[in-house]
Scaffold this motif. Structure first.
Motif, PDB file in Angstrom:
ATOM      1  N   PHE A 213       0.825  -1.207   0.000  1.00 46.22           N
ATOM      2  CA  PHE A 213       0.000   0.000   0.000  1.00 46.22           C
ATOM      3  C   PHE A 213       0.861   1.259   0.000  1.00 46.22           C
TER       4      PHE A 213
ATOM      5  N   ILE B 209       2.263   1.671  -3.498  1.00 47.05           N
ATOM      6  CA  ILE B 209       1.207   2.158  -4.403  1.00 47.05           C
ATOM      7  C   ILE B 209       0.979   3.642  -4.180  1.00 47.05           C
TER       8      ILE B 209
ATOM      9  N   LEU C 151      -1.112  -4.326  -6.880  1.00 43.79           N
ATOM     10  CA  LEU C 151      -2.530  -4.655  -6.667  1.00 43.79           C
ATOM     11  C   LEU C 151      -2.766  -6.156  -6.789  1.00 43.79           C
TER      12      LEU C 151
END
Length: 158
Positions: A89, A92, A133
């Motif tokens: 995360f 990202i 993802l």
């Protein structure tokens, strides 16, 4: 299978960890060359936001932005190597924040050499986001190991 998964995460995160390490070594008092590259791009974002929502007090210092990128890449890369979804995360978040500003292909005409280079780099970042993802999706789809349930004691009969 576990070793190859770790090796794949290590090789993937190596890109981010090495980048964070290089930015950290070049940081210095003024933020280094990365801060000099980010300053006009952050100024452009400030002007864009001011035009869209009015005069705001949005101010992002390029040195602070570079420090945040170092943090996101470094910690995210290390946590990703360890198999953490939070690390993915963070990576990202770093890519989503930086890629549209860093690779501004939309400011060039189609067919220019600079346009082609920037589109290529932007699509590479998009592929990285897709891989992260995918990692998050696979991590959440694998069922957890069930804890063995204790057998209930049989009632003793008289």
């Amino acid at each position: 299978m576990g070793f190859f998964s770790f090796l794949g995460r290590l090789l993937f995160a190596y890109i981010f960890i090495l980048s964070a390490w290089q930015m950290f070594n070049e940081f210095g008092d003024d933020g280094g060359p990365a801060a000099k590259e980010w300053a006009p791009k952050l100024h452009f974002v400030k002007k864009f936001v001011d035009n869209r929502i009015g005069n705001s007090n949005l101010h992002v210092d390029s040195k602070t932005f570079v420090a945040a990128c170092i943090f996101l890449k470094g910690l995210g890369g290390i946590l990703f190597v360890l198999g953490s979804g939070f690390g993915a995360f963070l990576l990202i978040s770093c890519l989503v924040l930086t890629a549209p500003m860093l690779y501004d292909f939309y400011n060039y005409d189609f067919g220019e050499p600079e346009f082609i280079r920037l589109v290529h780099e932007f699509l590479q970042c998009a592929a990285f986001v897709g891989a992260l993802l995918f990692f998050l999706g696979m991590k959440n789809s694998i069922p957890r190991k069930k804890q063995p349930q204790k057998k209930a004691p049989k009632p003793k009969t008289a």
